[in-house]
Scaffold this motif. Structure first.
Motif, mmCIF file in Angstrom:
data_model
loop_
_atom_site.group_PDB
_atom_site.id
_atom_site.type_symbol
_atom_site.label_atom_id
_atom_site.label_comp_id
_atom_site.label_asym_id
_atom_site.label_seq_id
_atom_site.Cartn_x
_atom_site.Cartn_y
_atom_site.Cartn_z
ATOM 1 N N THR A 1 -10.025 -30.014 -6.503
ATOM 2 C CA THR A 1 -8.844 -30.363 -7.588
ATOM 3 C C THR A 1 -9.696 -29.807 -8.624
ATOM 4 O OG1 THR A 1 -9.893 -32.723 -7.768
ATOM 5 C CG2 THR A 1 -7.722 -32.142 -6.482
ATOM 6 N N ALA A 2 -8.868 -29.196 -9.692
ATOM 7 C CA ALA A 2 -9.715 -28.685 -10.898
ATOM 8 C C ALA A 2 -8.384 -28.431 -11.872
ATOM 9 C CB ALA A 2 -10.379 -27.384 -10.695
ATOM 10 N N PRO A 3 -8.690 -28.606 -13.050
ATOM 11 C CA PRO A 3 -7.503 -28.318 -14.077
ATOM 12 C C PRO A 3 -7.505 -26.728 -14.243
ATOM 13 C CG PRO A 3 -9.616 -29.125 -15.180
ATOM 14 C CD PRO A 3 -9.808 -29.277 -13.756
ATOM 15 N N ARG A 4 -6.315 -26.384 -14.543
ATOM 16 C CA ARG A 4 -6.163 -25.119 -14.836
ATOM 17 C C ARG A 4 -6.277 -24.643 -16.474
ATOM 18 N NH1 ARG A 4 -6.773 -25.466 -9.762
ATOM 19 N NH2 ARG A 4 -5.646 -24.039 -8.349
ATOM 20 N N PRO A 5 -7.179 -24.340 -17.021
ATOM 21 C CA PRO A 5 -7.377 -24.369 -18.443
ATOM 22 C C PRO A 5 -6.821 -23.158 -18.947
ATOM 23 C CG PRO A 5 -9.339 -23.396 -17.377
ATOM 24 C CD PRO A 5 -8.401 -23.711 -16.318
ATOM 25 N N VAL A 6 -6.780 -23.280 -20.392
ATOM 26 C CA VAL A 6 -6.556 -21.891 -21.118
ATOM 27 C C VAL A 6 -7.859 -21.519 -21.660
ATOM 28 C CG1 VAL A 6 -5.738 -21.175 -23.375
ATOM 29 C CG2 VAL A 6 -4.392 -22.778 -22.214
ATOM 30 N N VAL A 7 -8.274 -20.274 -21.215
ATOM 31 C CA VAL A 7 -9.392 -19.543 -21.511
ATOM 32 C C VAL A 7 -9.365 -18.795 -22.775
ATOM 33 C CG1 VAL A 7 -10.886 -18.186 -20.280
ATOM 34 C CG2 VAL A 7 -9.787 -19.632 -18.722
ATOM 35 N N ALA A 8 -10.610 -19.088 -23.395
ATOM 36 C CA ALA A 8 -10.781 -18.248 -24.705
ATOM 37 C C ALA A 8 -11.959 -17.392 -24.331
ATOM 38 C CB ALA A 8 -11.358 -19.387 -25.782
ATOM 39 N N TRP A 9 -11.804 -16.287 -24.349
ATOM 40 C CA TRP A 9 -12.646 -15.131 -24.082
ATOM 41 C C TRP A 9 -13.171 -14.300 -25.088
ATOM 42 C CZ3 TRP A 9 -11.325 -9.804 -21.002
ATOM 43 C CH2 TRP A 9 -12.393 -9.390 -20.495
ATOM 44 N N ASN A 10 -14.441 -14.442 -25.462
ATOM 45 C CA ASN A 10 -14.929 -13.796 -26.549
ATOM 46 C C ASN A 10 -15.547 -12.138 -25.874
ATOM 47 O OD1 ASN A 10 -16.515 -16.729 -27.184
ATOM 48 N ND2 ASN A 10 -15.250 -15.692 -28.626
ATOM 49 N N ILE A 11 -14.769 -11.400 -25.914
ATOM 50 C CA ILE A 11 -14.988 -10.194 -25.279
ATOM 51 C C ILE A 11 -15.780 -9.477 -25.799
ATOM 52 C CG2 ILE A 11 -12.883 -9.114 -26.782
ATOM 53 C CD1 ILE A 11 -12.094 -7.323 -24.666
ATOM 54 N N THR A 12 -16.376 -9.509 -27.202
ATOM 55 C CA THR A 12 -17.318 -8.949 -27.538
ATOM 56 C C THR A 12 -17.928 -9.730 -28.732
ATOM 57 O OG1 THR A 12 -18.096 -6.897 -28.801
ATOM 58 C CG2 THR A 12 -16.022 -7.654 -29.262
ATOM 59 N N VAL B 1 -4.546 -19.333 -13.935
ATOM 60 C CA VAL B 1 -4.750 -19.968 -15.544
ATOM 61 C C VAL B 1 -3.575 -19.752 -16.316
ATOM 62 C CG1 VAL B 1 -7.368 -19.638 -15.441
ATOM 63 C CG2 VAL B 1 -5.831 -17.870 -16.414
ATOM 64 N N PRO B 2 -3.247 -20.575 -17.030
ATOM 65 C CA PRO B 2 -1.756 -20.568 -17.827
ATOM 66 C C PRO B 2 -1.844 -19.429 -18.810
ATOM 67 C CG PRO B 2 -3.013 -22.470 -18.575
ATOM 68 C CD PRO B 2 -3.559 -21.854 -17.434
ATOM 69 N N ALA B 3 -3.042 -19.137 -19.562
ATOM 70 C CA ALA B 3 -3.280 -18.185 -20.601
ATOM 71 C C ALA B 3 -4.660 -17.576 -20.941
ATOM 72 C CB ALA B 3 -2.680 -18.651 -21.977
ATOM 73 N N VAL B 4 -4.836 -16.517 -21.227
ATOM 74 C CA VAL B 4 -6.162 -16.134 -21.689
ATOM 75 C C VAL B 4 -6.136 -15.795 -23.245
ATOM 76 C CG1 VAL B 4 -5.646 -13.787 -20.595
ATOM 77 C CG2 VAL B 4 -8.069 -14.514 -21.173
ATOM 78 N N LEU B 5 -6.956 -16.138 -23.972
ATOM 79 C CA LEU B 5 -7.171 -15.718 -25.384
ATOM 80 C C LEU B 5 -8.319 -14.806 -25.790
ATOM 81 C CD1 LEU B 5 -6.109 -16.311 -28.399
ATOM 82 C CD2 LEU B 5 -7.760 -17.960 -28.598
ATOM 83 N N PHE B 6 -7.782 -13.339 -26.003
ATOM 84 C CA PHE B 6 -9.018 -12.480 -26.289
ATOM 85 C C PHE B 6 -9.487 -12.687 -27.628
ATOM 86 C CE2 PHE B 6 -6.856 -10.632 -22.840
ATOM 87 C CZ PHE B 6 -7.694 -9.486 -22.026
ATOM 88 N N SER B 7 -10.732 -13.056 -27.788
ATOM 89 C CA SER B 7 -11.382 -13.298 -29.081
ATOM 90 C C SER B 7 -12.769 -12.659 -29.094
ATOM 91 C CB SER B 7 -11.431 -14.834 -29.192
ATOM 92 O OG SER B 7 -11.987 -15.093 -30.537
ATOM 93 N N ARG C 1 -8.903 -28.634 -19.787
ATOM 94 C CA ARG C 1 -7.556 -27.800 -19.846
ATOM 95 C C ARG C 1 -8.113 -26.582 -21.175
ATOM 96 N NH1 ARG C 1 -3.715 -30.786 -22.253
ATOM 97 N NH2 ARG C 1 -5.075 -32.868 -22.226
ATOM 98 N N ILE C 2 -9.324 -26.746 -21.494
ATOM 99 C CA ILE C 2 -9.878 -25.581 -22.484
ATOM 100 C C ILE C 2 -11.154 -25.016 -21.719
ATOM 101 C CG2 ILE C 2 -10.953 -25.145 -24.585
ATOM 102 C CD1 ILE C 2 -8.052 -25.609 -24.713
ATOM 103 N N ALA C 3 -11.296 -23.876 -21.723
ATOM 104 C CA ALA C 3 -12.546 -23.302 -21.391
ATOM 105 C C ALA C 3 -12.719 -22.000 -22.046
ATOM 106 C CB ALA C 3 -12.562 -22.567 -19.820
ATOM 107 N N CYS C 4 -14.279 -21.618 -21.983
ATOM 108 C CA CYS C 4 -14.650 -20.475 -23.105
ATOM 109 C C CYS C 4 -15.550 -19.392 -21.857
ATOM 110 C CB CYS C 4 -15.442 -20.758 -24.015
ATOM 111 S SG CYS C 4 -15.944 -19.433 -25.202
ATOM 112 N N VAL C 5 -15.282 -18.462 -22.093
ATOM 113 C CA VAL C 5 -16.388 -17.498 -21.627
ATOM 114 C C VAL C 5 -16.758 -16.272 -22.462
ATOM 115 C CG1 VAL C 5 -16.475 -15.506 -19.642
ATOM 116 C CG2 VAL C 5 -15.114 -17.458 -19.258
ATOM 117 N N ALA C 6 -18.003 -16.325 -22.462
ATOM 118 C CA ALA C 6 -18.600 -15.429 -23.531
ATOM 119 C C ALA C 6 -18.676 -13.837 -23.186
ATOM 120 C CB ALA C 6 -20.029 -15.840 -23.702
#
Length: 399
Positions: free
Chosen positions: A40-51, A91-97, A302-307
């Motif tokens: 079991t795990a939440p499906r988070p919105v992922v903020a991705w620091n693309i650069t 995941v419900p959404a990915v935010l390119f940041s 429900r919030i995650a970040c990937v650098a």
């Protein structure tokens, strides 16, 4: 996020289903669902620091962006595999940041790849790189929402962002994105130096047809850690919330449609409730139900970040607490791992919180607020969030 528009003005917003559910039922893709392996795990919105690369020098940048890209940024092939993993994990959404995501040499290809895999892709940008042709390319790559940062009106913004003319370029980016048919949001971080610009920014959004304004509380992360002394006091934060709530009502009375949210401090929900209980008890009861359904801060849930280098964090502000590396494992496996102590603790954080947070009567709608901010001040991730501006009387349980 606290939707002032939904909770205070009773006006539906664009992401209410993620925040508060549909028709007050369980929200689609509820916080804990089974993954293909049965964990079991939440499906988070992922903020991705693309650069990490950026063309501005913002004084509060949580990512400590710089003029050049880091050598260890994900390759294009690695980035595509990462996006494939997000899609497989639903995941419900990915935010390119970023940094500034539009400085990444393959950003349009990656946006298109995300869209082709069925991901809802949004863009978080300083807006200075968006002219009309760029806006059309973003739209054609599948971007539906563009969040553009302004930290005040012209002079204030340019001082915060370290580059003269940044305000005018960001405004051009907003207009171009709007005219290309994408939904546009204005993003603003409050400090003592710019809080007085809030009414003007709300009017700017209404005048320009910008349908969304997100007002952030300062996070003590990255360069923002050096601005602790510039953060609002408890009394000043309360005045700022009154300004925001009054502004929401003022725009509503004038039939000027702006979705207004605050971000980074779930004490806002409690403050809003206390004000509504005086003004409109029935509306307060409905708002309380929605806030309880939302559950408060969701870092690690429900919030995650990937650098840019593939390192996974519980949110975009907690850079000293890595929980995995997408170069080594797909995101879904990292997020679902039952032996990841920090993620498991965050998902049952009420057992670990200390002090006034643990005893607060509003814990069910706040969930302990921002843990990164608590740790930045006290060194203890479970200590009370120092940015909570509620009085002891407001947090005390009855009896």
């Amino acid at each position: 996020m606290i939707s002032i528009s939904r909770l205070y003005n009773n006006v539906p917003g664009s992401a209410d289903a993620l925040r508060y559910g549909t028709d007050n039922a369980c929200m689609p893709g509820a916080p804990f669902t089974a993954d293909p392996q049965g964990a079991t795990a939440p499906r988070p919105v992922v903020a991705w620091n693309i650069t990490r690369r950026c063309n501005l020098r913002c004084v509060h940048c949580y990512a400590v962006a710089r003029t050049a890209a880091d050598a260890d940024e994900l390759t294009f092939a690695e980035a595509c595999r990462f996006l494939d993993g997000l899609a497989a994990f639903n995941v419900p959404a990915v935010l390119f940041s970023g940094g500034e995501p539009l400085l990444h040499p393959r950003v349009f290809d990656l946006l298109q790849h995300a869209s082709q895999r069925g991901l809802t892709a949004s863009l978080s940008t300083n807006g200075t790189r968006i002219d009309q042709p760029t806006a059309v390319r973003l739209r054609d790559a599948g971007v539906k929402y563009v969040g553009i940062s302004l930290d005040g009106l012209a002079a204030t913004n340019d001082r915060f962002r370290g580059v003269s003319g940044a305000f005018d370029l960001a405004l051009r980016g907003m207009r171009a994105s709007r005219d290309a048919g994408m939904r546009v949001g204005l993003r603003f971080t409050m400090t003592r130096e710019n809080v007085d610009d809030i009414p003007g920014l709300l009017d700017l959004a209404a005048d320009e047809g910008i349908p969304r304004v997100c007002i952030y509380h300062l996070a003590y992360s990255g360069r923002g850690g050096a601005l602790i002394g510039a953060d609002l006091s408890a009394a000043a934060t309360r005045r700022a919330l009154d300004t925001i709530l009054d502004g929401a009502r003022r725009l509503q009375r004038k039939n000027r449609e702006v979705e207004l949210l605050t971000v980074g401090n779930h004490a806002d929900g409690a403050y809003l409730l206390d004000r509504l209980e005086t003004e409109n008890p029935d509306a307060a009861a409905k708002a309380l139900m929605l806030l309880r359904h939302n559950g408060g801060n969701a870092s690690g849930e429900r919030i995650a970040c990937v650098a840019w280098n593939g390192i996974v964090y519980p949110d975009q502000f907690w850079r000293n607490r890595p929980v995995g590396d997408v170069r080594l494992k797909p995101f879904g496996e990292i997020w679902s791992a039952p032996d990841n102590t920090l993620l498991q603790q965050l998902r049952e954080r009420k057992k670990h919180l200390k002090g006034r947070c643990a005893a607060c009567r509003r814990l069910d709608i706040c969930n302990g607020n921002l843990r990164a901010r608590a740790e930045a001040i006290s060194g203890d991730m479970w200590a009370p969030d120092p940015a909570c501006y509620l009085s002891d009387k407001e947090t005390a349980k009855a009896g």
